[in-house]
Design an enzyme around this catalytic site. Structure first.
Site, PDB file in Angstrom:
ATOM      1  N   ASP A 151     -64.184 -33.909  42.673  1.00  0.00           N
ATOM      2  CA  ASP A 151     -62.929 -34.325  42.039  1.00  0.00           C
ATOM      3  C   ASP A 151     -63.119 -34.324  40.535  1.00  0.00           C
ATOM      4  O   ASP A 151     -64.213 -34.608  40.028  1.00  0.00           O
ATOM      5  CB  ASP A 151     -62.528 -35.734  42.502  1.00  0.00           C
ATOM      6  CG  ASP A 151     -62.181 -35.776  43.982  1.00  0.00           C
ATOM      7  OD1 ASP A 151     -61.636 -34.795  44.487  1.00  0.00           O
ATOM      8  OD2 ASP A 151     -62.460 -36.801  44.631  1.00  0.00           O
ATOM      9  N   ASP A 185     -56.252 -31.820  46.481  1.00  0.00           N
ATOM     10  CA  ASP A 185     -55.555 -33.100  46.631  1.00  0.00           C
ATOM     11  C   ASP A 185     -54.120 -32.994  46.115  1.00  0.00           C
ATOM     12  O   ASP A 185     -53.185 -33.528  46.719  1.00  0.00           O
ATOM     13  CB  ASP A 185     -56.284 -34.211  45.854  1.00  0.00           C
ATOM     14  CG  ASP A 185     -57.675 -34.472  46.393  1.00  0.00           C
ATOM     15  OD1 ASP A 185     -57.898 -34.263  47.596  1.00  0.00           O
ATOM     16  OD2 ASP A 185     -58.543 -34.893  45.606  1.00  0.00           O
TER      17      ASP A 185
END
Length: 226
Positions: A151, A185
């Site tokens: 991420d 995401d």
């Protein structure tokens, strides 16, 4: 298969491929150029790359140990396969294009993070205290199915420190929308929100009574006058 369905199939595959390519390019760049915890400003302090690795679900939740990680990866694999089958099955039955796009966004996001979980432990070494190497000679940091999801996007909309006199949280730092996420995401989030909006609008359309045509109104008027 008619021409319209073939076009829809092609669009779904192109969209799926484009999201996966962009997602993996960004992740590989971050993994091979940044250490965990490192920041790179994009637009001041408001928008920046902040490299973290997620071992489980969203928001840091995870299953315990290696077995939990393997179960989570296999669950992602099963869910992605089931969603792919559902999309192809429904397109053969005339699924509307907006719904196909929504579900493809979710599928692309699921597969993007699945790739990390499946392979990244094998093809990268650790990113702690050094920049990771792709295909290191000594091998990766984890076995198959036990990789961590990369991420990097951090967009805190606003941040402040609570005044000391505020009960329970006085003096603490607060950041609104402090989630760190990746392209996959974002695709999942957009897909889910789009589905909810689409279903809401579709439901309201079905509840709205159809207005009578001018011809129907005239016919009713003539009957009453007769």
């Amino acid at each position: 298969m008619d021409k319209e369905t073939r076009k829809q199939y092609a669009f779904v595959w192109y969209l799926l491929g484009a999201i996966l390519v962009v997602d993996q390019i960004v992740k590989i760049w971050v993994k091979t150029h940044m250490q965990i915890g490192e920041d790179i400003p994009l637009i001041g302090d408001w928008c920046r790359l902040h490299f973290v690795e997620n071992e489980g679900f969203a928001f840091g939740m995870k299953l315990g140990g290696s077995a939990g990680k393997i179960i989570l990866t296999l669950f992602r694999l099963f869910a992605s396969g089931a969603l792919l089958w559902f999309i192809l099955h429904k397109m053969n039955r005339g699924m509307r294009k907006p719904m196909a796009i929504c579900l493809t966004l979710i599928l692309a996001g699921a597969i993007g993070n699945l790739i990390d979980s499946f392979f990244y432990g094998l093809i990268f070494n650790e990113s702690y205290y050094n920049v990771a190497q792709l295909f290191p000679p000594e091998g990766g940091y984890a076995p198959l199915l036990q990789g961590r999801v990369v991420d990097m996007f951090y967009f805190p909309l606003f941040e402040f420190t609570w005044p000391e006199w505020v009960p329970f949280c006085g003096g603490e730092h607060f950041a609104f929308f402090n989630a760190i996420f990746n392209v996959a995401d974002a695709a999942i989030t957009i897909g889910v929100i789009w589905i909810l909006i689409y279903l809401l609008l579709d439901s309201s359309k079905q509840k709205t009574p159809k207005s009578e045509s001018i011809e129907e109104t005239n016919q009713k008027t003539e009957k009453i006058e007769a």
